[in-house]
Design a protein around this motif. Structure first.
Motif, mmCIF file in Angstrom:
data_model
loop_
_atom_site.group_PDB
_atom_site.id
_atom_site.type_symbol
_atom_site.label_atom_id
_atom_site.label_comp_id
_atom_site.label_asym_id
_atom_site.label_seq_id
_atom_site.Cartn_x
_atom_site.Cartn_y
_atom_site.Cartn_z
ATOM 1 N N UNK A 180 0.744 -1.121 -0.155
ATOM 2 C CA UNK A 180 -0.074 -0.061 0.105
ATOM 3 C C UNK A 180 1.123 1.138 0.065
ATOM 4 N N UNK A 181 1.896 1.359 0.755
ATOM 5 C CA UNK A 181 2.804 2.347 0.849
ATOM 6 C C UNK A 181 3.584 2.570 -0.673
ATOM 7 N N UNK A 182 3.925 1.556 -1.192
ATOM 8 C CA UNK A 182 4.460 1.652 -2.408
ATOM 9 C C UNK A 182 3.408 2.302 -3.620
ATOM 10 N N UNK A 183 2.337 1.862 -3.479
ATOM 11 C CA UNK A 183 1.184 2.359 -4.438
ATOM 12 C C UNK A 183 1.065 3.703 -4.011
ATOM 13 N N UNK A 184 1.049 4.133 -2.829
ATOM 14 C CA UNK A 184 0.703 5.619 -2.517
ATOM 15 C C UNK A 184 2.125 6.524 -3.162
ATOM 16 N N UNK A 185 3.254 6.041 -3.074
ATOM 17 C CA UNK A 185 4.232 6.542 -3.514
ATOM 18 C C UNK A 185 4.593 6.686 -5.058
ATOM 19 N N UNK A 186 3.622 5.731 -5.560
ATOM 20 C CA UNK A 186 3.777 5.932 -7.296
ATOM 21 C C UNK A 186 2.565 6.656 -7.881
ATOM 22 N N UNK A 187 2.779 7.597 -8.753
ATOM 23 C CA UNK A 187 1.958 8.360 -9.243
ATOM 24 C C UNK A 187 0.870 7.801 -9.955
ATOM 25 N N UNK A 188 -0.552 7.779 -9.542
ATOM 26 C CA UNK A 188 -1.565 6.945 -10.141
ATOM 27 C C UNK A 188 -1.525 5.575 -9.614
ATOM 28 N N UNK A 189 -0.544 5.156 -8.640
ATOM 29 C CA UNK A 189 -0.371 3.954 -8.266
ATOM 30 C C UNK A 189 -1.745 3.324 -7.550
#
Length: 264
Positions: A225-234
């Motif tokens: 979830x943290x990776x997705x939040x750090x990725x634009x549009x993730x």
């Protein structure tokens, strides 16, 4: 169609292609300790819409085992080399665990060639406990081969109730793990210890979908979830009642999770 393809680098990778000519390309990348057969539950589903290219990561399956250690630059370069060898201009990419991490490297470094990435059950960095865990794993494998870690691997990959209900598939997964080349496994572990994409996820320019099992410990829902939040549009989609290899542990739910993103 299966074929061994030699890249410009000299490394030969074992491949399998399914799906209709003229369809857009989708490349699938396996986890550490696996081979291209780990995607068997997805092939009928995906090949209805895509020309699907699976390959055994270097050091795994029937692919070459170059001298290690490997880096993610090597693993990312192998994908681009494979695309070049097959005259694939652009493709979507889906990988799980080490394969998903390879996908992040492709998203960051080759957005002109890779159009979408599904990163399943992966992470983007290598904190000290993660590095230490791989030291222990490599020591066990060097001493006792993949058999030494096979049962522990199954315990992290597949939930206990699923293993009890699916003994034949569980055995085939275990056989896949124990067949992995020790040198190739260790060389890929070295790449995992140097994983360092988290700080760059904000630079990703292509769509990335993160998918992971609710019971995954190594690539936990919080981590993904943290990776997705750090990725634009993730975006992160959690697969209920699945562990680290969610595409085998819960194939229908996994396929449902990716179908909208991939348009299948």
């Amino acid at each position: 169609m299966s074929a061994r393809i030699t890249l410009a680098s000299g490394v030969t990778l074992n491949t399998q292609i399914d799906g209709p000519d003229g369809a857009p390309w989708l490349i699938l990348s396996n986890s550490l300790g696996a081979d291209q057969s780990m995607w068997d539950e997805q092939i009928a589903f995906l090949s209805a819409s895509y020309k699907v290219l699976r390959y055994d990561t270097r050091g795994h399956g029937q692919s070459d085992v170059p001298n290690g250690p490997y880096t993610f630059d090597d693993l990312v370069g192998d994908v681009i080399g494979l695309m070049d060898a097959l005259s694939i201009e652009t493709a979507h990419f889906m990988g799980l665990s080490m394969g998903g991490m390879t996908g992040l490297g492709l998203a960051l470094r080759h957005p002109d060639r890779i159009t979408k990435v599904v990163c399943a059950d992966g992470r983007a960095d290598a904190p000290a406990p993660f590095v230490g865990m791989w030291d222990q794993r490599m020591a066990a494998v060097k001493e006792g081969g993949l058999e030494a870690i096979a049962d522990g691997t199954l315990g992290s990959w597949l939930t206990e109730d699923w293993r009890a209900a699916n003994p034949a598939r569980t055995k085939s997964v275990r056989d896949m793990v124990t067949a992995t080349n020790v040198d190739g496994y260790v060389a890929c572990c070295k790449a995992l210890q140097k994983l360092d994409y988290l700080k760059s996820l904000g630079d990703v320019k292509i769509p990335v979908l993160f998918v992971g099992g609710s019971e995954d410990v190594g690539a936990s829902p919080e981590t993904m979830g943290a990776m997705a939040a750090a990725t634009p549009g993730g975006r992160y989609v959690e697969i209920a009642n699945a562990a680290h290899v969610a595409n085998i542990n819960a194939p229908e739910a996994f396929n449902d999770a990716i179908k909208g993103f991939l348009g299948v």
